[in-house]
Scaffold this motif. Sequence first.
Motif: not given
Length: 740
Positions: A120-142
Motif C-alpha cells: 500500500t503506497a499513499q502520501p500518508d502511509y506505506y505498508a508491505v508484507s516481507l517474506r522471510t527465508a522460512d516462508g513467514k511474513t513481516i508486516r511493515a508500516e510507515l
Amino acid sequence: MRFPVVCLLVAPALFGAEREPLTFVNPLIGTAKSKIGYGGTMPFVSPPFAMTNWTPQTRQNKISITSYEYGDPTITGFIGTHQPAIWMGDYGYITLMPQTGALQTAAEARGLPFSHSDETAQPDYYAVSLRTADGKTIRAELTATERCAIFRFRFPESGTARVLVETSRPGVAGFAAVDPTTHEITGFNPHRMDAHLGPHKLPNFKGYFAVQFRQAPLKAETYGLDKQDASASRGAYAEFRPGELVEVRVGTSFLSVEQARENLRREIPQWNFEAVRGRLHAAWAEKLNRLQVEGATDREKTRLYTALYHTLLYPRVFSEYGRYYSAFDDQAHQGESYTAFSMWDTFRAESPMLTLFAAERIDGMITALLQNFQEGGWMPKWPNPSYTNIMIGTHADSLVAEALRKGFKGFDRELAWKAVYKDAMTPPDGDTTRRWLDREEGTPYEARAGLTYYKQLGYIPTDKTDEAASRTLEDSYDDWCVAQVAKALGKEEDYRFFLRRSLNDRNLFNPALGLMNGKTSDGRWAPIGGPADTQGNRSEAGWTEGDAWAYTWSPLHDQAGLVQLMGGREAYGKKLDAHFSGGHNVHSNEPSHHYAYLYDFAGQPWKTQAKVRELAAAEYGFDEGGLDGDDDCGQMSAWLLFSAMGFYPVNPASGEFMIGSPMYSQMSIRLQNGKTFRVVARNVSAANMYIQSAMLDGKPLNDPLITWEQIQAGATLAFEMGPKPSRWGSAWQATPISAK
C-alpha cells in the motif's frame, strides 16, 4: 474511541460521496520504466516540502540510481532519504530494516521478497508484507512528519525479531551508539554523494539521527564500528520477542543528535501511529483540496493529483525550528532554510506552480537562496545541499524576478539585487582558464561560466567555454530577469543596461539556417550540432543536452524578437512545424517544455491547442510507468498540471501565462488570498480540443494569455470548445523588446 473514526473513513464509499483528492494520489507513478519513459520518482511518505523523505528501498541508491524501482523483487530497507532526483546524490541518510534469522548487514544479503499485491503506497502511509527465508511474513508500516518517521513492524510468532539500523555504507565513517536504558540508537552519517561536485569541503556536515523503540529490546548492539574493513557497513540493531508489534520512531537532524531528539519531541511526542498518520493526511489534504476538478475520470484524477503531489515535494525544508545548518559555510545559523532547488528545470513551471499552490512558502524559499549568497558568496543553481555546479545559467535570478513581479515582499529586496547583480556581472574564478565541463570536478562555483567573453563579445564562444551556445541563450534570459529586478527596485539605468544585454540571444541567430548557432571567438559560426552537424561534435557546437533545434526558441523573454529574426509570424510558425515534424521536440527534457505554446506567438493558437493535447497523451500515463523523463523535482508534473488547466508560463518571471487547451469541464484553484480561480471549458472532450471563444469574468478574451493579477483576482476563465480549429486568438502579436 476508534469506532467513530473508522465510520468517517468508510462512510463516503458506502454512500457514494465524492472522494477526496488524496485518495487519488498514486506515489508509484513514475517508479517503473515503460514505453513512455522513466520518471525516476519514489513513493515518498512525508509532508509537502519535508526535510526527510521516507521510502521503501529496493536498491542502494546513488547518483543515477534511486532507492526504489517498481520492477525490483526485494526490499532491503526503509530509508530516510534526501535524494531529490535520479541524477543527484543522497546525503546524511539512514536505513532501517526488519529481519529474522541470522544477522545480515549487507544490502544484497538482507533483502526480502515482496509482492505489489501486498503493498500500500499513499502520501500518508506505506505498508508491505516481507517474506522471510522460512516462508513467514513481516508486516511493515510507515508514516511520517516533516523531519521524523514512525514504524510498526509485526514479526512472526517464532524466531528472531530484529530491527537493523544502518548508519552508513562501506567506505563511509558513520557512527552509532546504543543506550539500552532509553531504548535508543543514536548516531550520524557524514556521507554526501555530491561532495565531489562542489567547491566546498564540509568537515562539520553530518546527518544525525535518534532511533527510539517503544519496547525494551532483549538485545541491542552496534556492528562494523570496531572493524578496519572499509568494505563493511556500520550501524546497530535491536532484537525483540518473536510475535511482537515493534514500534520505532526516528528523528533526523543536520544540527545534532539532541536536535534529532527535539524534532521527535515536537513532531511525534506520543506513541500513536494513527495520530501521526492523521496529521500527515490532513497536511496533504489541505494542499490537494486546493485543486478541484470536474469532468475527469478517476484515472485522470489519479494522474492529476499525483502530479500535484510531485510538485509539492520540493524544494525541501532544511531548517529545524528556527535554526539550520548551512552547507555553504559549514556553520549553524538562526533562521529558515530550504534546499533541493533544481533550478535549471524548475524555474520554468514548477516555481510558478508553487506561487499558486504554496504561496505561503515563497518568501522563505527566496530568503534561503539569499542566505546561501551571504554564506557562500553566490546564490546556488542546484544546491544538494551545497553547490554542485550542475547545469548552466543562474536561474535563481528568475525565481527572484518572479517573486518580485508577483508581489511577494517577505525577503530582503536590496540583498536580492546584490545577489542577482553579482550573478550577472562577476565571472567565476578562473573563468577564461577553464572549459567548465558538465559536472567537472575540482572547480570553484561556476555561476555564469564564460561571462568574461559574454561581456566582451555579446556571446560565449564555443572554442573557449563548454556548452557556450546554450549558456549564451540562457544567460540572455537571466539578464532579462535581472533587468526586471532592477526595474522593481527603481534602478532605471541598470534596468536599461540589462534589458539591452538580454538581447544577446539575437547574436547567435544564423539567418542562413533560420536557427540559433554557436560562434567561435573569432566570430565564425560553429558546427550546428545534432543531425545537421556533419562533424558530430556537440561540444564544439556548444549545446547542453540538446542541439540547435532544441535551443533556438529557448530565449523565453524574446519570442517576439525571434519572430522578427525569422521573417514574421508565418515563417516562425513554419519553423516550429519543422521542429515538431522533424522529431526534434524531446519532452522528457526541459528545454522543449514551452515549445507547444509558441504557436500562440505565430498567430496559430489552434496548433498550440492540438500539440498540448498530443504531448499530454503521449508523455503522461496512469500507472507506474506513466511519466516520461526524470520528474526533476516536479517540473514534468507541473507541465501536466498547467496544461490540464489550459495555460502555461512560457516566460515564468513575466507574470503572463499563454493559453493552451483546457482538458476538463472545470478546474479551480483555491488561492492563498482566499479567492478561487476557475477555468470552465464547455463541450470539452478529447475531440473538442479547439477553443472557439473565451470569456474572462463575462467579458470577451481575445488574446491567448492571462495574467497573474487576473488569476489572483479570482476570475473565471470560460472557454467554448469544439472539434475544429478556429481563428480565436490569432490576431494577437507580442511586442518585441526595444534595444534603445
